[in-house]
Design a protein around this motif. Structure first.
Motif, PDB file in Angstrom:
ATOM      1  N   GLU A   1       0.803  -1.217   0.000  1.00 15.87           N
ATOM      2  CA  GLU A   1       0.000   0.000   0.000  1.00 15.87           C
ATOM      3  C   GLU A   1       0.838   1.270   0.000  1.00 15.87           C
ATOM      4  O   GLU A   1       0.485   2.264  -0.636  1.00 15.87           O
ATOM      5  CB  GLU A   1      -0.960  -0.004   1.197  1.00 15.87           C
ATOM      6  CG  GLU A   1      -2.021   1.071   1.115  1.00 15.87           C
ATOM      7  CD  GLU A   1      -3.073   0.950   2.189  1.00 15.87           C
ATOM      8  OE1 GLU A   1      -4.241   1.271   1.911  1.00 15.87           O
ATOM      9  OE2 GLU A   1      -2.734   0.533   3.311  1.00 15.87           O
ATOM     10  N   ASN A   2       1.968   1.239   0.694  1.00 12.14           N
ATOM     11  CA  ASN A   2       2.837   2.419   0.693  1.00 12.14           C
ATOM     12  C   ASN A   2       3.320   2.737  -0.709  1.00 12.14           C
ATOM     13  O   ASN A   2       3.320   3.908  -1.139  1.00 12.14           O
ATOM     14  CB  ASN A   2       4.039   2.191   1.622  1.00 12.14           C
ATOM     15  CG  ASN A   2       3.640   2.190   3.081  1.00 12.14           C
ATOM     16  OD1 ASN A   2       2.474   2.322   3.418  1.00 12.14           O
ATOM     17  ND2 ASN A   2       4.624   2.022   3.942  1.00 12.14           N
ATOM     18  N   ALA A   3       3.748   1.709  -1.442  1.00 15.34           N
ATOM     19  CA  ALA A   3       4.216   1.917  -2.812  1.00 15.34           C
ATOM     20  C   ALA A   3       3.081   2.406  -3.703  1.00 15.34           C
ATOM     21  O   ALA A   3       3.268   3.312  -4.525  1.00 15.34           O
ATOM     22  CB  ALA A   3       4.808   0.621  -3.364  1.00 15.34           C
ATOM     23  N   LEU A   4       1.910   1.819  -3.557  1.00 15.93           N
ATOM     24  CA  LEU A   4       0.755   2.223  -4.363  1.00 15.93           C
ATOM     25  C   LEU A   4       0.429   3.695  -4.149  1.00 15.93           C
ATOM     26  O   LEU A   4       0.229   4.458  -5.099  1.00 15.93           O
ATOM     27  CB  LEU A   4      -0.455   1.362  -4.004  1.00 15.93           C
ATOM     28  CG  LEU A   4      -1.782   1.755  -4.661  1.00 15.93           C
ATOM     29  CD1 LEU A   4      -1.759   1.415  -6.151  1.00 15.93           C
ATOM     30  CD2 LEU A   4      -2.962   1.058  -3.971  1.00 15.93           C
ATOM     31  N   GLN A   5       0.382   4.120  -2.891  1.00 21.52           N
ATOM     32  CA  GLN A   5      -0.081   5.467  -2.585  1.00 21.52           C
ATOM     33  C   GLN A   5       0.981   6.532  -2.835  1.00 21.52           C
ATOM     34  O   GLN A   5       0.696   7.721  -2.689  1.00 21.52           O
ATOM     35  CB  GLN A   5      -0.599   5.513  -1.146  1.00 21.52           C
ATOM     36  CG  GLN A   5      -1.825   4.632  -0.963  1.00 21.52           C
ATOM     37  CD  GLN A   5      -2.567   4.896   0.318  1.00 21.52           C
ATOM     38  OE1 GLN A   5      -2.157   5.679   1.156  1.00 21.52           O
ATOM     39  NE2 GLN A   5      -3.705   4.238   0.473  1.00 21.52           N
ATOM     40  N   GLU A   6       2.168   6.129  -3.245  1.00 21.50           N
ATOM     41  CA  GLU A   6       3.174   7.089  -3.670  1.00 21.50           C
ATOM     42  C   GLU A   6       3.099   7.356  -5.169  1.00 21.50           C
ATOM     43  O   GLU A   6       3.826   8.210  -5.684  1.00 21.50           O
ATOM     44  CB  GLU A   6       4.570   6.591  -3.308  1.00 21.50           C
ATOM     45  CG  GLU A   6       4.889   6.674  -1.811  1.00 21.50           C
ATOM     46  CD  GLU A   6       4.896   8.109  -1.307  1.00 21.50           C
ATOM     47  OE1 GLU A   6       5.473   8.984  -1.978  1.00 21.50           O
ATOM     48  OE2 GLU A   6       4.310   8.363  -0.247  1.00 21.50           O
ATOM     49  N   GLN A   7       2.220   6.657  -5.877  1.00 20.28           N
ATOM     50  CA  GLN A   7       2.155   6.803  -7.322  1.00 20.28           C
ATOM     51  C   GLN A   7       1.424   8.085  -7.717  1.00 20.28           C
ATOM     52  O   GLN A   7       0.406   8.430  -7.131  1.00 20.28           O
ATOM     53  CB  GLN A   7       1.451   5.595  -7.954  1.00 20.28           C
ATOM     54  CG  GLN A   7       2.134   4.274  -7.673  1.00 20.28           C
ATOM     55  CD  GLN A   7       3.611   4.288  -8.016  1.00 20.28           C
ATOM     56  OE1 GLN A   7       3.990   4.662  -9.135  1.00 20.28           O
ATOM     57  NE2 GLN A   7       4.446   3.886  -7.065  1.00 20.28           N
ATOM     58  N   GLU A   8       1.946   8.759  -8.732  1.00 21.18           N
ATOM     59  CA  GLU A   8       1.333   9.990  -9.226  1.00 21.18           C
ATOM     60  C   GLU A   8       0.257   9.703 -10.270  1.00 21.18           C
ATOM     61  O   GLU A   8      -0.617  10.530 -10.508  1.00 21.18           O
ATOM     62  CB  GLU A   8       2.403  10.913  -9.820  1.00 21.18           C
ATOM     63  CG  GLU A   8       3.422  11.394  -8.804  1.00 21.18           C
ATOM     64  CD  GLU A   8       4.419  12.360  -9.414  1.00 21.18           C
ATOM     65  OE1 GLU A   8       4.193  12.775 -10.564  1.00 21.18           O
ATOM     66  OE2 GLU A   8       5.409  12.688  -8.747  1.00 21.18           O
ATOM     67  N   GLY A   9       0.323   8.532 -10.892  1.00 21.91           N
ATOM     68  CA  GLY A   9      -0.609   8.221 -11.968  1.00 21.91           C
ATOM     69  C   GLY A   9      -1.812   7.434 -11.491  1.00 21.91           C
ATOM     70  O   GLY A   9      -2.204   7.467 -10.322  1.00 21.91           O
ATOM     71  N   ASP A  10      -2.419   6.698 -12.430  1.00 20.97           N
ATOM     72  CA  ASP A  10      -3.624   5.913 -12.201  1.00 20.97           C
ATOM     73  C   ASP A  10      -3.296   4.686 -11.348  1.00 20.97           C
ATOM     74  O   ASP A  10      -2.507   3.831 -11.766  1.00 20.97           O
ATOM     75  CB  ASP A  10      -4.185   5.502 -13.571  1.00 20.97           C
ATOM     76  CG  ASP A  10      -5.437   4.655 -13.475  1.00 20.97           C
ATOM     77  OD1 ASP A  10      -5.885   4.356 -12.360  1.00 20.97           O
ATOM     78  OD2 ASP A  10      -5.971   4.286 -14.538  1.00 20.97           O
ATOM     79  N   TRP A  11      -3.906   4.590 -10.182  1.00 21.73           N
ATOM     80  CA  TRP A  11      -3.602   3.468  -9.290  1.00 21.73           C
ATOM     81  C   TRP A  11      -4.119   2.145  -9.838  1.00 21.73           C
ATOM     82  O   TRP A  11      -3.561   1.098  -9.550  1.00 21.73           O
ATOM     83  CB  TRP A  11      -4.162   3.740  -7.900  1.00 21.73           C
ATOM     84  CG  TRP A  11      -3.447   4.846  -7.180  1.00 21.73           C
ATOM     85  CD1 TRP A  11      -2.438   5.632  -7.665  1.00 21.73           C
ATOM     86  CD2 TRP A  11      -3.675   5.286  -5.841  1.00 21.73           C
ATOM     87  NE1 TRP A  11      -2.034   6.539  -6.719  1.00 21.73           N
ATOM     88  CE2 TRP A  11      -2.780   6.362  -5.581  1.00 21.73           C
ATOM     89  CE3 TRP A  11      -4.546   4.908  -4.838  1.00 21.73           C
ATOM     90  CZ2 TRP A  11      -2.745   7.025  -4.365  1.00 21.73           C
ATOM     91  CZ3 TRP A  11      -4.509   5.569  -3.617  1.00 21.73           C
ATOM     92  CH2 TRP A  11      -3.612   6.617  -3.381  1.00 21.73           C
ATOM     93  N   TYR A  12      -5.194   2.165 -10.604  1.00 20.73           N
ATOM     94  CA  TYR A  12      -5.667   0.929 -11.229  1.00 20.73           C
ATOM     95  C   TYR A  12      -4.622   0.408 -12.214  1.00 20.73           C
ATOM     96  O   TYR A  12      -4.289  -0.783 -12.221  1.00 20.73           O
ATOM     97  CB  TYR A  12      -6.989   1.152 -11.961  1.00 20.73           C
ATOM     98  CG  TYR A  12      -8.179   1.467 -11.073  1.00 20.73           C
ATOM     99  CD1 TYR A  12      -8.280   0.959  -9.781  1.00 20.73           C
ATOM    100  CD2 TYR A  12      -9.218   2.263 -11.546  1.00 20.73           C
ATOM    101  CE1 TYR A  12      -9.377   1.243  -8.981  1.00 20.73           C
ATOM    102  CE2 TYR A  12     -10.323   2.547 -10.761  1.00 20.73           C
ATOM    103  CZ  TYR A  12     -10.401   2.041  -9.472  1.00 20.73           C
ATOM    104  OH  TYR A  12     -11.498   2.325  -8.689  1.00 20.73           O
ATOM    105  N   THR A  13      -4.105   1.297 -13.071  1.00 19.74           N
ATOM    106  CA  THR A  13      -3.092   0.888 -14.044  1.00 19.74           C
ATOM    107  C   THR A  13      -1.845   0.372 -13.343  1.00 19.74           C
ATOM    108  O   THR A  13      -1.257  -0.639 -13.750  1.00 19.74           O
ATOM    109  CB  THR A  13      -2.735   2.068 -14.967  1.00 19.74           C
ATOM    110  OG1 THR A  13      -3.906   2.456 -15.696  1.00 19.74           O
ATOM    111  CG2 THR A  13      -1.632   1.698 -15.944  1.00 19.74           C
ATOM    112  N   TYR A  14      -1.440   1.040 -12.271  1.00 18.20           N
ATOM    113  CA  TYR A  14      -0.272   0.588 -11.521  1.00 18.20           C
ATOM    114  C   TYR A  14      -0.475  -0.838 -11.023  1.00 18.20           C
ATOM    115  O   TYR A  14       0.432  -1.681 -11.101  1.00 18.20           O
ATOM    116  CB  TYR A  14       0.003   1.528 -10.343  1.00 18.20           C
ATOM    117  CG  TYR A  14       1.207   1.128  -9.530  1.00 18.20           C
ATOM    118  CD1 TYR A  14       2.489   1.471  -9.948  1.00 18.20           C
ATOM    119  CD2 TYR A  14       1.063   0.403  -8.352  1.00 18.20           C
ATOM    120  CE1 TYR A  14       3.607   1.095  -9.215  1.00 18.20           C
ATOM    121  CE2 TYR A  14       2.176   0.019  -7.606  1.00 18.20           C
ATOM    122  CZ  TYR A  14       3.442   0.376  -8.040  1.00 18.20           C
ATOM    123  OH  TYR A  14       4.545  -0.012  -7.317  1.00 18.20           O
ATOM    124  N   THR A  15      -1.666  -1.120 -10.519  1.00 18.90           N
ATOM    125  CA  THR A  15      -1.951  -2.457  -9.995  1.00 18.90           C
ATOM    126  C   THR A  15      -1.988  -3.487 -11.119  1.00 18.90           C
ATOM    127  O   THR A  15      -1.445  -4.593 -10.984  1.00 18.90           O
ATOM    128  CB  THR A  15      -3.283  -2.456  -9.233  1.00 18.90           C
ATOM    129  OG1 THR A  15      -3.253  -1.432  -8.229  1.00 18.90           O
ATOM    130  CG2 THR A  15      -3.544  -3.796  -8.569  1.00 18.90           C
TER     131      THR A  15
END
Length: 598
Positions: free
Chosen positions: A398-412
């Motif tokens: 979750e820490n890595a996810l919430q540091e993302q500037e872009g679309d969190w769905y795409t990141y996942t």
């Protein structure tokens, strides 16, 4: 989201250990009452006592919102600001100047109401945006008005300064909700009006000033900036102590029935012995704050046979104050799947994940195992994605996810596979549960806060809530919904009743049964359904099946079907799993289940 905007969130994630399933916490220690010794000859003795800082960061816009329509032109006014609106089909959007807030609502076909949400700017305490419900009522033709009550971006922090038995001056920080203060314990020194707080366990040092003219202690604390602390007496420190003023012996009172759907009754009315409940509440009331961490319970609610029979709040909380449910609100993701299916969305547990993201294009060669990934795998934490909340190196935590500037769905969706989908051993993954929200959004074509309001909050008669949003403005379903505890408990009662609340079908009975069935294994004594944890609890010779929504700090919505019982705890033991797990492992069986007589 810029790095500077993320800084408050990143600091909190690091300090508060946001993932809800935290292993390896330090063993609990009994609270220690600061020793009463003769004050040493140290200038810092001027600071002995309780200090409270209560900074308010906003939001700037709140209060009465009025919407006007003249022909095809829409405008809105709030707190002296005015902005044009845009209507597409029946959806109205108004964005205030300077990004101070946005209203998103749906105009009713009869023109009597506009129901929607107010999206406030990113907050300082947490670093995210929240959407809160707003209902505008028609005053006359072309004029609607309602009240905007955004999530309060404020923080209460207590600094307790005391003398150790050896005469040295020490201090600890506490706060009622965020768990920020638990990280710090200090040696205190003072030279002139300069104050220094040094954590002997690490490099943290805070330097501030004491102004004797105004009795004010000012200390800059990380991203919060300078905090102005003022002295408080025991009877003024409402968030530090269980009850303010001290309440003495506990006296049980039946909860008050309100216009929120709950019927109420007394404990004896539903076949429960008041004595164990009395002992539980008295134990909470007798807990004194101290430099060592102890169980911090902020609310206890109990319903039996569909009636609310216990409602007690502590540490400054009450029935109207929204509480952060943390990962207990993960359970909402499968609930929203169930409500979408109930309303005809083409969605099922077998739906392939990537089929509902047709515009997604991976930058890397596709792993053939991703074609096997289904909605059910996400809901049971068996996705196989490299996403492990208990592994700091996992790219999907979750820490890595919430540091993302872009679309969190795409990141996942871009995460590599760590194993094949569907293996029985679950791996706790907030990003995967959040992706469930993307599937619901794409299957329904509806903004998630709107879907939640229409299919959950309205039928369950929620009063207020604050739904946290991702950087793109869509709801984050990995945890963090703020809700009234009376409303949150309704989720447990809804499932206990087979998907019905007060005679209204919300999800199907089949969906409830499938959701609470064992689908995966978290640990030898913890199995998992669709975001419902499953346990067996022993009371004497009896063993009861229990399922629950659980969140970091001690946020629990518990269901014990055999006893027709739903229970809610709210707590503040963030990042202290060995403390908040005792709410279920000790307090629930010892006091609450033991109170059931018939």
């Amino acid at each position: 989201m810029s790095p500077s905007a993320r800084a408050p969130l990143g600091a909190l994630l690091a300090l508060l250990a946001l993932p809800s399933y935290v292993l390896g916490a330090e063993p609990a220690k009994a609270p220690v009452e600061p020793a009463k010794v003769e004050a040493p000859a140290d200038a810092a003795t001027k600071l002995l006592g309780i200090w409270a800082g209560e900074p308010v960061f906003g939001p700037e816009l709140q209060g009465e919102l009025t919407v006007f329509r003249e022909g095809d032109t829409w405008r809105a006014r709030i707190a002296g600001y005015e902005a044009p609106g845009r209507l597409e089909k029946n959806a109205l959007t108004v964005t205030m100047p300077g990004g101070l807030g946005t209203f998103r609502g749906v105009v009713g076909t009869d023109g009597k109401f506009i129901r929607g949400h107010w999206v406030q700017p990113r907050v300082v305490v947490g670093g995210v945006q929240y959407a809160t419900p707003v209902e505008l009522r028609a005053l006359q033709k072309g004029v609607w008005r309602g009240q905007v009550t955004p999530w309060a971006d404020r923080f209460t922090l207590y600094l307790v300064v005391y003398a150790r038995p050896d005469g040295t001056i020490a201090a600890y920080l506490r706060d009622p909700e965020k768990g920020f203060g638990k990280q710090f314990a200090f040696n205190v020194s003072m030279q002139g009006n300069a104050v220094k707080l040094v954590d002997p366990r690490g490099p943290t040092t805070f330097e501030g000033t004491f102004d004797p003219r105004f009795g004010r202690l000012t200390v800059p604390i990380l991203f919060l900036g300078p905090i102005n602390f003022t002295k408080k007496e025991r009877d003024q420190a409402v968030g530090l102590y269980p009850r303010t003023p001290a309440s003495g012996p506990y006296a049980y009172r039946q909860p008050v029935a309100e216009q929120d759907g709950w019927a109420t009754a007394s404990l004896s009315d539903v076949g429960m012995d008041p004595a164990p409940i009395h002992a539980l509440v008295q134990r909470i009331l007798d807990t004194e704050p101290g430099p060592s961490a102890g169980p911090l319970i902020q609310g206890v609610l109990i319903a039996r046979k569909g009636k609310l029979v216990v409602e007690e709040y502590f540490h400054g909380f009450d029935k109207e104050r929204l509480h952060d449910l943390r990962s207990a609100s993960k359970t909402l993701a499968p609930v929203l799947v169930g409500t979408a299916m109930e309303q005809g969305a083409k969605l099922s547990p077998e739906t392939p994940v990537y089929s509902l993201f047709p515009s997604y294009k991976s930058a890397a060669p596709a792993d053939p195992r991703k074609a096997q990934l289904t909605l059910e795998h996400l809901m049971t934490m068996t996705s196989g994605l490299d996403c492990d909340e208990n592994n700091d190196e996992s790219p999907g935590n979750e820490n890595a996810l919430q540091e993302q500037e872009g679309d969190w769905y795409t990141y996942t969706l871009d995460l590599p596979m760590g194993r094949a989908p569907g293996e029985p051993q679950a791996v706790y993954c907030s990003a995967g549960m959040n992706l469930v929200g993307g599937m619901v959004r794409n299957a329904t074509g509806t903004w998630l806060p709107e879907h939640f309001a229409r299919t959950v909050a309205e039928p369950l008669q929620f009063r207020r809530y604050a739904m946290n949003l991702m950087p793109d403005g869509e709801a984050y379903l990995g945890g963090g919904l703020y809700a009234r505890p009376r409303d949150a408990l309704k989720l447990g009662q809804l499932y206990l009743a087979g998907g019905v609340w007060n005679g209204r079908r919300v999800v199907s009975k089949r969906w409830v049964e499938r959701s609470i069935t064992r689908h995966s294994v978290m640990s030898p004594d913890r199995t998992y359904g669709y975001a419902w944890w499953r346990h067996e609890l022993r009371v004497g010779e009896r063993v009861y099946a229990e399922y629950e929504a659980g969140g970091n700090g001690g946020q629990y919505v518990m269901v014990i079907p055999e006893l027709e019982l739903t229970v809610m705890f709210t707590g503040g033991n963030y990042g202290q799993f060995n403390l908040w797990k005792t709410f279920r492992e000790e307090l629930l069986p010892r006091y609450i289940l033991a109170a059931v007589r018939r």
